[in-house]
Design an enzyme around this catalytic site. Sequence first.
Site, PDB file in Angstrom:
ATOM      1  N   CYS A 275      -7.498 -21.345 -47.557  1.00  0.00           N
ATOM      2  CA  CYS A 275      -7.759 -22.394 -46.560  1.00  0.00           C
ATOM      3  C   CYS A 275      -9.195 -22.396 -46.035  1.00  0.00           C
ATOM      4  CB  CYS A 275      -6.798 -22.235 -45.380  1.00  0.00           C
ATOM      5  SG  CYS A 275      -5.084 -22.463 -45.862  1.00  0.00           S
TER       6      CYS A 275
HETATM    7  N1  LIG Z   1      -1.678 -20.375 -47.881  1.00  0.00           N
HETATM    8  C1  LIG Z   1      -1.805 -20.757 -46.640  1.00  0.00           C
HETATM    9  O1  LIG Z   1      -1.911 -19.916 -45.742  1.00  0.00           O
HETATM   10  C2  LIG Z   1      -1.831 -22.223 -46.243  1.00  0.00           C
HETATM   11  C3  LIG Z   1      -1.669 -22.559 -44.901  1.00  0.00           C
HETATM   12  C4  LIG Z   1      -1.669 -23.901 -44.527  1.00  0.00           C
HETATM   13  C5  LIG Z   1      -1.870 -24.876 -45.497  1.00  0.00           C
HETATM   14  N2  LIG Z   1      -2.051 -24.532 -46.813  1.00  0.00           N
HETATM   15  C6  LIG Z   1      -2.217 -25.603 -47.783  1.00  0.00           C
HETATM   16  O2  LIG Z   1      -0.963 -25.814 -48.439  1.00  0.00           O
HETATM   17  C7  LIG Z   1      -1.143 -26.168 -49.815  1.00  0.00           C
HETATM   18  C8  LIG Z   1      -0.427 -25.173 -50.703  1.00  0.00           C
HETATM   19  O3  LIG Z   1      -1.012 -23.895 -50.535  1.00  0.00           O
HETATM   20  P1  LIG Z   1      -0.289 -22.567 -50.987  1.00  0.00           P
HETATM   21  O4  LIG Z   1      -1.069 -21.448 -50.379  1.00  0.00           O
HETATM   22  O5  LIG Z   1       1.165 -22.644 -50.763  1.00  0.00           O
HETATM   23  O6  LIG Z   1      -0.566 -22.615 -52.565  1.00  0.00           O
HETATM   24  P2  LIG Z   1       0.149 -21.707 -53.667  1.00  0.00           P
HETATM   25  O7  LIG Z   1      -0.784 -21.655 -54.820  1.00  0.00           O
HETATM   26  O8  LIG Z   1       0.630 -20.432 -53.054  1.00  0.00           O
HETATM   27  O9  LIG Z   1       1.441 -22.520 -54.065  1.00  0.00           O
HETATM   28  C9  LIG Z   1       1.395 -23.753 -54.695  1.00  0.00           C
HETATM   29  C10 LIG Z   1       2.544 -23.838 -55.693  1.00  0.00           C
HETATM   30  O10 LIG Z   1       2.507 -25.138 -56.281  1.00  0.00           O
HETATM   31  C11 LIG Z   1       2.812 -25.026 -57.667  1.00  0.00           C
HETATM   32  N3  LIG Z   1       2.288 -26.213 -58.315  1.00  0.00           N
HETATM   33  C12 LIG Z   1       1.000 -26.538 -58.577  1.00  0.00           C
HETATM   34  N4  LIG Z   1       0.915 -27.758 -59.094  1.00  0.00           N
HETATM   35  C13 LIG Z   1       2.181 -28.234 -59.179  1.00  0.00           C
HETATM   36  C14 LIG Z   1       2.750 -29.433 -59.644  1.00  0.00           C
HETATM   37  N5  LIG Z   1       1.967 -30.443 -60.066  1.00  0.00           N
HETATM   38  N6  LIG Z   1       4.073 -29.580 -59.606  1.00  0.00           N
HETATM   39  C15 LIG Z   1       4.868 -28.575 -59.131  1.00  0.00           C
HETATM   40  N7  LIG Z   1       4.382 -27.414 -58.665  1.00  0.00           N
HETATM   41  C16 LIG Z   1       3.059 -27.252 -58.689  1.00  0.00           C
HETATM   42  C17 LIG Z   1       2.182 -23.718 -58.069  1.00  0.00           C
HETATM   43  O11 LIG Z   1       2.779 -23.184 -59.231  1.00  0.00           O
HETATM   44  C18 LIG Z   1       2.436 -22.856 -56.843  1.00  0.00           C
HETATM   45  O12 LIG Z   1       3.645 -22.140 -56.927  1.00  0.00           O
HETATM   46  C19 LIG Z   1      -2.664 -26.199 -50.004  1.00  0.00           C
HETATM   47  O13 LIG Z   1      -3.114 -27.503 -49.807  1.00  0.00           O
HETATM   48  C20 LIG Z   1      -3.188 -25.305 -48.902  1.00  0.00           C
HETATM   49  O14 LIG Z   1      -4.505 -25.636 -48.533  1.00  0.00           O
HETATM   50  C21 LIG Z   1      -2.005 -23.222 -47.206  1.00  0.00           C
END
Ligand SMILES: NC(=O)c1ccc[n+]([C@@H]2O[C@H](COP(=O)([O-])OP(=O)(O)OC[C@H]3O[C@@H](n4cnc5c(N)ncnc54)[C@H](O)[C@@H]3O)[C@@H](O)[C@H]2O)c1
Length: 436
Positions: A275
């Site tokens: 993030c």
């Molecule tokens: N990690 C954090 O602390 C956090 C906090 C708030 C917001 N976010 C935001 O949330 C979003 C997700 O982050 P995250 O940390 O969970 O990412 P992550 O990489 O942990 O998880 C994303 C998941 O999506 C899957 N994926 C990717 N493309 C896909 C598709 N087209 N179809 C189906 N599945 C798909 C991946 O395999 C993965 O399991 C981002 O935009 C991030 O900026 C993250």
Amino acid sequence: MADIYYTLRNKIKNRKLKIAVIGLGYVGFPLALEFVKNGYNVIGIDNNKKKVDSINKSSSYLEDIDESVFKNAVNSKRLSATDDFSVIKNVDCISICVPTPLGKTKDPDISYVLNAADNVRKFMKKGQIIILESTTYPGTTRELILPKFEKSGLKVGRDFFLVFSPERIDPGNKEFNIKNTPKILGGVTKKCTKIGKYFYSEIIDKVVEVSSPEAAEMVKLLENTFRSVNIALVNEVAIMCDRLSLNVWEVIDSACTKPFGYMKFYPGPGLGGHCIPIDPHYLSWKLKSLNYRARFVELAGEVNSEMPDFVVNKIADSLNKQKKSIKGSKILIFGVTYKKDVSDLRESPALDILTILEKKGAIVQFYDPIISRFMLNKKSYKSKELSKNLLKNIDCVVITTDHSSVDYKFVLDNANIIVDTRGVYKNIKSKKIVRL
Ligand SMILES: NC(=O)c1ccc[n+]([C@@H]2O[C@H](COP(=O)([O-])OP(=O)(O)OC[C@H]3O[C@@H](n4cnc5c(N)ncnc54)[C@H](O)[C@@H]3O)[C@@H](O)[C@H]2O)c1
């Protein structure tokens, strides 16, 4: 046919709403579980088959997951996972939680969001509510996602509802969770906002409605840019204190005694995670297209990204005092995840420091109580066992992540020299300790 808005409301109220969560990572997996905890049936969709299989076997790949809630959710068939998007035909609500990283040129890479949206469009039907949770720049929901969905012939606000509601989860945070963290929400139409708010109010203590998806997208970017800028400020204060031979930790902790007008931020080895190092670039990129340079964002990015080099200079100085050079010295990177008590390695500054040290010829090893091995630059690294022998044989220990489970007194007692980038020894006087 019954009004789709009231049909959805009834399903939400009666716990008949079927939900698909796309992307089962740090955001999507806990969110899916939260929906189940609140009585809904959830199907997770992820294109990573390993994650899908793990969920179906109720084997968690994240550390923050409540094992008993998770096992119960899978055993009772309230939670399952698939890589087949056609299940979207059978749900009422779709939550999109896919990654939004940066490309090689540090521009937003929203290909995951677009891909997920394309897959939704193939199977979406009348009467669904679709919520984008991934962090992104203002305009994404309305300008890029909405046209894809309306290509299906369905009209937003009439046939389906589209909402942007950024996830605010803070992995590892024991005080704030999904339920007690207020949720921001902005729909494309008033009805979209209304139904989104109705749904989330069943799950989350406080839902904050904003006037548009663009405002909701901007709120999330403000929050993370605020952190990036303030961390950059204290990182620069650390560099200034170093020049002034002052203890930055003492200065910050003393400033924190002011009960108003000051907020606590600590310096560190650099930004990490999915993030804070990334999201501000989404904002500056968008503003560039409007002919505006987001100066604070850029300057904060510059200061924060110079921190690994600052730490390496500290390591070089501390070795120099022992008549040693980085080249040939044994250096232990202590903690490789981007922050304490999480297993997430993404953008971790510890990995930047490790890479710089290896390039300079150091013999680098690592210890992390959470991560046992990882791959970096096509090389595999395995965590050392923490022991007296290990610490005594290392020329310099670098505390890059301050995991809570570590016995730091043991480390201090047995290490030769410690570069402490996290302030774990901020109240301890010892010639062995080199502070940020
Ligand atoms: N990690 C954090 O602390 C956090 C906090 C708030 C917001 N976010 C935001 O949330 C979003 C997700 O982050 P995250 O940390 O969970 O990412 P992550 O990489 O942990 O998880 C994303 C998941 O999506 C899957 N994926 C990717 N493309 C896909 C598709 N087209 N179809 C189906 N599945 C798909 C991946 O395999 C993965 O399991 C981002 O935009 C991030 O900026 C993250």
